[in-house]
Design a protein around this motif. Sequence first.
Motif, short mmCIF file in Angstrom:
data_model
loop_
_atom_site.label_atom_id
_atom_site.label_comp_id
_atom_site.label_asym_id
_atom_site.label_seq_id
_atom_site.Cartn_x
_atom_site.Cartn_y
_atom_site.Cartn_z
N GLY A 171 0.83 -1.19 0.00
CA GLY A 171 0.00 0.00 0.00
C GLY A 171 0.87 1.24 0.00
O GLY A 171 2.06 1.20 -0.30
N SER A 172 0.26 2.34 0.38
CA SER A 172 0.97 3.62 0.37
C SER A 172 1.85 3.76 1.62
O SER A 172 1.41 3.54 2.74
N GLU A 209 3.43 6.72 2.06
CA GLU A 209 3.65 8.17 2.05
C GLU A 209 3.78 8.76 3.46
O GLU A 209 4.63 9.61 3.70
N VAL A 210 2.97 8.30 4.39
CA VAL A 210 3.02 8.86 5.73
C VAL A 210 4.40 8.62 6.37
O VAL A 210 4.93 9.50 7.05
N TYR A 211 5.00 7.48 6.11
CA TYR A 211 6.33 7.21 6.68
C TYR A 211 7.41 8.06 6.00
O TYR A 211 8.37 8.47 6.65
N GLN A 212 7.23 8.35 4.72
CA GLN A 212 8.17 9.24 4.04
C GLN A 212 8.12 10.63 4.68
O GLN A 212 9.15 11.26 4.88
N ARG A 213 6.93 11.07 5.02
CA ARG A 213 6.78 12.38 5.66
C ARG A 213 7.34 12.39 7.08
O ARG A 213 7.86 13.39 7.55
N LEU A 214 7.23 11.26 7.77
CA LEU A 214 7.71 11.18 9.15
C LEU A 214 9.23 11.05 9.24
O LEU A 214 9.79 11.22 10.32
N LEU A 215 9.90 10.79 8.13
CA LEU A 215 11.36 10.70 8.14
C LEU A 215 12.01 11.97 8.68
O LEU A 215 13.02 11.91 9.36
N ASN A 216 11.42 13.10 8.40
CA ASN A 216 11.99 14.38 8.82
C ASN A 216 11.28 14.98 10.02
O ASN A 216 11.43 16.15 10.31
N ALA A 271 12.64 4.64 5.44
CA ALA A 271 11.39 4.23 4.80
C ALA A 271 11.66 4.09 3.31
O ALA A 271 12.18 5.00 2.68
N ALA A 272 11.34 2.92 2.76
CA ALA A 272 11.57 2.67 1.35
C ALA A 272 10.35 2.00 0.75
O ALA A 272 9.67 1.21 1.40
N GLU A 273 10.07 2.33 -0.52
CA GLU A 273 8.93 1.76 -1.22
C GLU A 273 9.36 1.37 -2.63
O GLU A 273 10.08 2.11 -3.29
N GLN A 274 8.92 0.19 -3.06
CA GLN A 274 9.16 -0.24 -4.43
C GLN A 274 7.99 -1.11 -4.86
O GLN A 274 7.67 -2.11 -4.20
N ASN A 330 6.45 -1.83 0.96
CA ASN A 330 7.14 -0.88 1.84
C ASN A 330 7.92 -1.60 2.93
O ASN A 330 7.51 -2.66 3.40
N ILE A 331 9.00 -0.97 3.33
CA ILE A 331 9.76 -1.41 4.49
C ILE A 331 10.14 -0.16 5.27
O ILE A 331 10.58 0.83 4.70
N VAL A 332 9.91 -0.21 6.58
CA VAL A 332 10.15 0.94 7.45
C VAL A 332 10.92 0.46 8.68
O VAL A 332 10.58 -0.58 9.26
#
Length: 111
Positions: A28-29, A31-38, A50-53, A57-59
């Motif tokens: 799934g998406s 995106e929320v983990y990408q935003r939480l990186l910073n 956080a990586a997605e392909q 996803n893997i976090v």
Amino acid sequence: MKESPRGSVRLIRHRDSGQRFILRRFTGSGEVYQRLLNCSCLYLPLVYEAAEQDGKNIVIEEFIQGDTLDFLLEALCSPPWKPGRSSGSCARGCGCSTPWPPSTGTSSRRT
């Protein structure tokens, strides 16, 4: 720790340092983990990677020792979203004096 058709949550340990982390794998998406990186927030675990392909996803995030909020709420009182729930009294409707929101006596992990 947790397994579902959508993904898994596991507790992992760094080989050299011994530090523990949470490893999430899910579809799934992400995106929320990408935003939480910073994001550095007192009330959220840190997201280290956080990586997605192709929708997978893997976090890797901070491990915080203790009970989950869901566990604490279920243990102290029924969830507040159940019918007949009013602030300041027990959600079970049993007439006990369990205060809402519950006070667990826990403190912030980053003080």
